[in-house]
Write a protein that holds these residues in place. Structure first.
Motif, short mmCIF file in Angstrom:
data_model
loop_
_atom_site.label_atom_id
_atom_site.label_comp_id
_atom_site.label_asym_id
_atom_site.label_seq_id
_atom_site.Cartn_x
_atom_site.Cartn_y
_atom_site.Cartn_z
N PHE A 122 104.02 -67.99 16.97
CA PHE A 122 104.95 -67.34 16.05
C PHE A 122 105.11 -68.21 14.81
O PHE A 122 105.11 -69.44 14.90
N LEU A 152 100.74 -62.04 21.58
CA LEU A 152 101.94 -61.59 22.29
C LEU A 152 101.69 -61.46 23.78
O LEU A 152 100.59 -61.07 24.22
N MET A 189 104.23 -62.73 14.70
CA MET A 189 103.99 -63.00 16.12
C MET A 189 102.55 -62.66 16.45
O MET A 189 102.08 -61.57 16.14
N SER A 221 108.15 -72.12 23.80
CA SER A 221 107.34 -71.02 24.32
C SER A 221 106.62 -70.21 23.25
O SER A 221 105.71 -69.44 23.58
N VAL A 222 107.00 -70.36 21.99
CA VAL A 222 106.35 -69.59 20.92
C VAL A 222 105.59 -70.47 19.94
O VAL A 222 104.94 -69.96 19.03
N ASP A 236 107.32 -61.82 26.08
CA ASP A 236 107.92 -61.77 24.75
C ASP A 236 108.72 -60.48 24.54
O ASP A 236 109.38 -60.32 23.51
N ARG A 257 116.17 -63.67 20.56
CA ARG A 257 115.77 -62.50 21.34
C ARG A 257 116.59 -62.43 22.61
O ARG A 257 117.11 -63.45 23.09
N TYR A 314 114.85 -58.29 19.40
CA TYR A 314 114.83 -59.44 18.50
C TYR A 314 115.89 -59.26 17.43
O TYR A 314 115.98 -58.19 16.80
N VAL A 366 114.61 -68.37 19.06
CA VAL A 366 113.16 -68.27 18.90
C VAL A 366 112.67 -69.18 17.77
O VAL A 366 111.77 -69.99 17.96
#
Length: 126
Positions: free
Chosen positions: A67, A85, A82, A62-63, A89, A39, A93, A49
């Motif tokens: 995700f 959210l 995802m 962070s995801v 974010d 992203r 993407y 990501v």
């Protein structure tokens, strides 16, 4: 030549869920290639990501837990599900592909990938 096409980007509220799709076409399907999601926001570097390399999946911290990357080999499509959210974010993407890699491969580096899609915008409002 492998072609990638993302879809599914949208404007959503914080806490919502969204699923992005990456249709893989060309010489082969996603089962012969590692497919990643990156992203990017204006003025920033493209950020890793998630990636699926055969049965292995890796995520940026962070995801993690929010995700999930998966694939449908019949549809030749890789998804990024995802949830939870957050406004941070928000980004364009991109999906990217490269032949299946070994443990020494730097899968977080954008230049490691050979093929890219055109991107899809995800905007998360607070």
């Amino acid at each position: 030549q492998v072609q990638l096409a993302e879809s599914g980007g949208a404007l959503v509220q914080a806490g919502d869920s969204l699923r992005l799709s990456c249709a893989v076409s060309g010489r082969t399907g996603p089962y012969d290639y590692a497919v990643a999601w990156f992203r990017q926001t204006p003025g920033k570097e493209r950020e890793f990501v998630a990636v699926q390399n055969w049965n292995d999946r890796y995520y940026v911290d962070s995801v993690k837990g929010r995700f999930t990357i998966s694939s449908d080999n019949v549809k030749n499509t890789v998804y990024l599900q995802m949830s939870g959210l957050k406004p941070e974010d928000t980004a364009v993407y991109y999906c990217a592909a490269t032949p299946l890699f070994s443990s020494s491969f730097d899968f977080q580096r954008p230049t490691s990938y050979d093929y890219w899609g055109q991107g899809t915008q995800v905007t998360v409002s607070s």
